[in-house]
Design a protein around this motif. Structure first.
Motif, PDB file in Angstrom:
ATOM      1  N   ASN A 163       0.897  -1.152   0.000  1.00 31.54           N
ATOM      2  CA  ASN A 163       0.000   0.000   0.000  1.00 31.54           C
ATOM      3  C   ASN A 163       0.937   1.203   0.000  1.00 31.54           C
ATOM      4  O   ASN A 163       1.434   1.602   1.053  1.00 31.54           O
ATOM      5  CB  ASN A 163      -0.888  -0.043   1.260  1.00 31.54           C
ATOM      6  CG  ASN A 163      -1.926   1.062   1.257  1.00 31.54           C
ATOM      7  OD1 ASN A 163      -1.906   1.930   0.384  1.00 31.54           O
ATOM      8  ND2 ASN A 163      -2.825   1.040   2.241  1.00 31.54           N
ATOM      9  N   GLY A 164       1.243   1.704  -1.176  1.00 32.26           N
ATOM     10  CA  GLY A 164       2.313   2.701  -1.287  1.00 32.26           C
ATOM     11  C   GLY A 164       3.631   1.977  -1.076  1.00 32.26           C
ATOM     12  O   GLY A 164       3.904   0.936  -1.665  1.00 32.26           O
ATOM     13  N   ALA A 165       4.449   2.509  -0.158  1.00 30.99           N
ATOM     14  CA  ALA A 165       5.759   1.887   0.105  1.00 30.99           C
ATOM     15  C   ALA A 165       5.647   0.824   1.199  1.00 30.99           C
ATOM     16  O   ALA A 165       6.561   0.044   1.429  1.00 30.99           O
ATOM     17  CB  ALA A 165       6.752   2.963   0.528  1.00 30.99           C
ATOM     18  N   LYS A 166       4.516   0.802   1.912  1.00 32.10           N
ATOM     19  CA  LYS A 166       4.378  -0.103   3.058  1.00 32.10           C
ATOM     20  C   LYS A 166       3.667  -1.398   2.678  1.00 32.10           C
ATOM     21  O   LYS A 166       2.887  -1.442   1.723  1.00 32.10           O
ATOM     22  CB  LYS A 166       3.594   0.604   4.177  1.00 32.10           C
ATOM     23  CG  LYS A 166       4.387   1.736   4.838  1.00 32.10           C
ATOM     24  CD  LYS A 166       3.528   2.557   5.768  1.00 32.10           C
ATOM     25  CE  LYS A 166       3.325   1.819   7.092  1.00 32.10           C
ATOM     26  NZ  LYS A 166       2.566   2.674   8.039  1.00 32.10           N
ATOM     27  N   ILE A 167       3.930  -2.437   3.483  1.00 31.92           N
ATOM     28  CA  ILE A 167       3.231  -3.714   3.282  1.00 31.92           C
ATOM     29  C   ILE A 167       1.802  -3.567   3.811  1.00 31.92           C
ATOM     30  O   ILE A 167       1.590  -3.089   4.925  1.00 31.92           O
ATOM     31  CB  ILE A 167       3.963  -4.862   4.030  1.00 31.92           C
ATOM     32  CG1 ILE A 167       5.344  -5.095   3.397  1.00 31.92           C
ATOM     33  CG2 ILE A 167       3.150  -6.148   3.992  1.00 31.92           C
ATOM     34  CD1 ILE A 167       6.217  -6.067   4.152  1.00 31.92           C
ATOM     35  N   ASP A 168       0.846  -3.990   2.993  1.00 32.15           N
ATOM     36  CA  ASP A 168      -0.567  -3.854   3.356  1.00 32.15           C
ATOM     37  C   ASP A 168      -1.024  -5.068   4.182  1.00 32.15           C
ATOM     38  O   ASP A 168      -1.703  -5.967   3.684  1.00 32.15           O
ATOM     39  CB  ASP A 168      -1.404  -3.707   2.082  1.00 32.15           C
ATOM     40  CG  ASP A 168      -2.886  -3.505   2.393  1.00 32.15           C
ATOM     41  OD1 ASP A 168      -3.212  -3.262   3.572  1.00 32.15           O
ATOM     42  OD2 ASP A 168      -3.708  -3.591   1.463  1.00 32.15           O
ATOM     43  N   ILE A 169      -0.617  -5.075   5.456  1.00 33.25           N
ATOM     44  CA  ILE A 169      -0.976  -6.196   6.340  1.00 33.25           C
ATOM     45  C   ILE A 169      -2.490  -6.257   6.541  1.00 33.25           C
ATOM     46  O   ILE A 169      -3.090  -7.332   6.565  1.00 33.25           O
ATOM     47  CB  ILE A 169      -0.260  -6.062   7.718  1.00 33.25           C
ATOM     48  CG1 ILE A 169       1.233  -6.388   7.577  1.00 33.25           C
ATOM     49  CG2 ILE A 169      -0.883  -6.970   8.776  1.00 33.25           C
ATOM     50  CD1 ILE A 169       1.583  -7.853   7.446  1.00 33.25           C
ATOM     51  N   LYS A 170      -3.118  -5.083   6.665  1.00 33.89           N
ATOM     52  CA  LYS A 170      -4.557  -5.035   6.935  1.00 33.89           C
ATOM     53  C   LYS A 170      -5.344  -5.684   5.786  1.00 33.89           C
ATOM     54  O   LYS A 170      -6.214  -6.531   5.998  1.00 33.89           O
ATOM     55  CB  LYS A 170      -4.980  -3.572   7.132  1.00 33.89           C
ATOM     56  CG  LYS A 170      -6.247  -3.405   7.944  1.00 33.89           C
ATOM     57  CD  LYS A 170      -6.497  -1.942   8.257  1.00 33.89           C
ATOM     58  CE  LYS A 170      -7.942  -1.761   8.713  1.00 33.89           C
ATOM     59  NZ  LYS A 170      -8.310  -0.353   8.791  1.00 33.89           N
ATOM     60  N   GLY A 171      -4.988  -5.287   4.560  1.00 33.82           N
ATOM     61  CA  GLY A 171      -5.664  -5.844   3.379  1.00 33.82           C
ATOM     62  C   GLY A 171      -5.430  -7.344   3.261  1.00 33.82           C
ATOM     63  O   GLY A 171      -6.351  -8.112   2.935  1.00 33.82           O
TER      64      GLY A 171
END
Length: 511
Positions: A111-119
């Motif tokens: 999610n952008g530069a971050k890992i999308d753990i929530k998704g």
């Protein structure tokens, strides 16, 4: 059947390793929405064949077709891309990570530069609910049961888009209840249009769940047949190549002197709580005492206390009247206790050592094996050559690394080594875990033979059938305590199952 119904086809697959043809011109078809069992003895070539399908090995000859198209499976990523997932026998999970972190490892959604753990967690939850897997996306792997860890492996394949799932001996580490739940999960998967290859040698499960069964013996396909038109006896005979006796023949036990006395034993488990609580029982010469129980009720801690691998908080362990409590493993071993450990890879073998080297792990330092402080290679090789012959260990040679052998043959190396030491007490923990019917029959005969020679055998097993078949006396362990004592003649698997769930009052514990 049209060709479009075939999701995976193997044609003439051959794979050679030094000294052995693991797969000899094997052809195989998997249809859409079917559960196809791959049945064979340990070392028959089943896992090698599926490792080729999953891109872990390359075939020397033959072709693979996915949905009618030829494919070169040169690595697991290619298999995943083609919709093939594999649930391995030894799970490939990172213990401190959460369920979600394990599932997305190597293909983290951003999610952008971050890992999308929530998704990712949301998708894991959806998959879990769709297939009735009941997995908590935020739990860490080291906090969940073995059965749950396996479900994480299943979701991992589904998350990556698998339509064909390969299960490699999936029930080897599960309790009877977890096995029932896994079979239900498989039914849901095929109902949703997935196809399953089930590598197993458990005939009961094949009869219950599989549509088709392909039998492999020594690297060759013997036959593919419809399971509904077969029976366990026929499958076993085709797998082994001879009639198999499911019921172990044995005379009635004639117990003699007390060999092992366990008195008020208390052993700590993980996180400071006691795993074994005031446990008392005896084992006599010439009998097999079976300890039944669901995994995680103190069996591992009890075995480790008896063999010197875990400290005892209080109580005593007497071997022929002498206390061995809190002695070193070597002292206990030399006092006359042999041990077939429940995890052969962790505690039974050095996988990168040869058959020969593993055969002397308990005796390498003794005078006959190391007369001048150096191992006598001739003596070591003579011993291992004899054991390979006596225990029918199938290996290209005594210099073969045990890592490259099948589970059943690895187990035979341990059993040969432990029996060769001529112990008074043999502790056999899950001795047939992951073994085929032929190897199970062999192991049971060895245990009964030890009993008939006047040894005491302590059999710890999660397999009720094994306990009822082999033991002379049965103790049921629940939450670190003996909750019942019975004999195979006076109980049933239903009654044992209830005791194992803690729903029974037992009588005297001291035979």
């Amino acid at each position: 059947m049209t060709t479009s119904d075939i999701v995976l086809e193997l044609k003439g697959i051959t794979k050679r390793f030094p000294g052995v043809v693991a797969n000899d011109s094997i052809s195989f078809q998997l249809k859409r929405g079917e559960i196809h069992a791959l049945l064979g003895e340990n070392g028959a070539g089943k896992s090698t064949l599926m490792s080729i399908v999953f891109g872990l090995y390359q075939p020397d000859e033959g072709e693979i077709y996915v949905n009618g198209q030829p494919v070169v499976m040169d690595n697991p990523n290619k298999a995943i891309e083609k919709g093939i997932g594999m649930v391995h026998q030894h799970f490939k999970l990172v213990e401190p990570f959460t369920v979600t972190e394990n599932i997305i490892l190597g293909m983290e959604p951003k999610n952008g530069a971050k890992i999308d753990i929530k998704g990712a967690s949301k998708k894991v939850k959806e998959l879990s609910e769709k297939y009735g897997l009941d997995v908590d996306p935020s739990a860490t792997i080291d906090s969940i049961s073995v059965g749950m860890q396996q479900r994480v492996e299943i979701i991992k394949t589904l998350y990556r888009g698998a339509d064909t799932l390969i299960f490699d001996e999936p029930t080897a580490v599960l309790t009877p209840q977890e096995i029932g739940e896994l079979l239900e999960i498989m039914r849901r998967l095929v109902a949703e249009g997935k196809s399953i290859i089930l590598i197993t040698h458990k005939l009961k499960e094949i009869m219950e769940i599989a549509d088709t069964c392909t039998i492999i013996r020594r690297g060759k396909v013997i036959e593919s047949l419809e399971v509904a038109r077969s029976n366990p006896q026929e499958l076993a005979e085709k797998m082994v190549g001879k009639a198999v006796n499911f019921k172990t023949e044995k005379q009635k036990a004639t117990p003699k002197d007390f060999l092992l006395d366990v008195k008020d034993l208390v052993v700590a488990g993980e996180k400071g709580r006691n795993a074994v609580k005031q446990l008392s029982f005896s084992l006599r010469a010439g009998e097999i005492v079976g300890i039944a129980g669901v995994d995680g009720n103190g069996q591992t801690e009890l075995i480790e206390a008896l063999t010197g691998m875990r400290p005892v908080q209080s109580g005593d362990i007497l071997l022929e009247g002498k206390s061995i409590v809190n002695q070193s493993p070597r002292t206990i071993s030399e006092a006359g206790i042999s041990h077939i450990p429940e995890d052969r890879h962790k505690h039974g073998l050095v996988l990168d050592f040869s058959v020969s080297e593993n055969a002397i792990l308990q005796t390498y330092y003794q005078k006959e094996m190391s007369p001048n402080g150096f191992i006598n290679k001739k003596a070591m090789d003579e011993l291992s050559t004899r054991l390979v012959k006596e225990f029918d260990i199938r290996t290209p040679g005594i210099e073969t690394k045990v890592r490259s052998m099948s589970g059943g043959n690895q187990q035979k190396v341990i059993i040969a080594r432990e029996i060769e030491r001529n112990p008074n007490v043999l502790i056999a923990a899950q001795p047939t875990r992951g073994l085929d019917v032929g190897a199970i029959e062999f192991v049971h005969k060895q245990l009964i033979s030890q009993r008939d020679q006047g040894k005491g055998v302590l059999l710890i097993s999660f397999e009720l059938e094994e306990i009822l078949n082999v033991a002379d006396r049965i103790l049921v362990l629940f939450d670190g305590e003996v909750v019942g004592e019975t004999t195979p003649e006076t109980t049933s698997d239903q009654e044992l199952g209830l005791m194992m769930a803690g729903k029974h009052e037992g009588g005297s514990m001291n035979g």
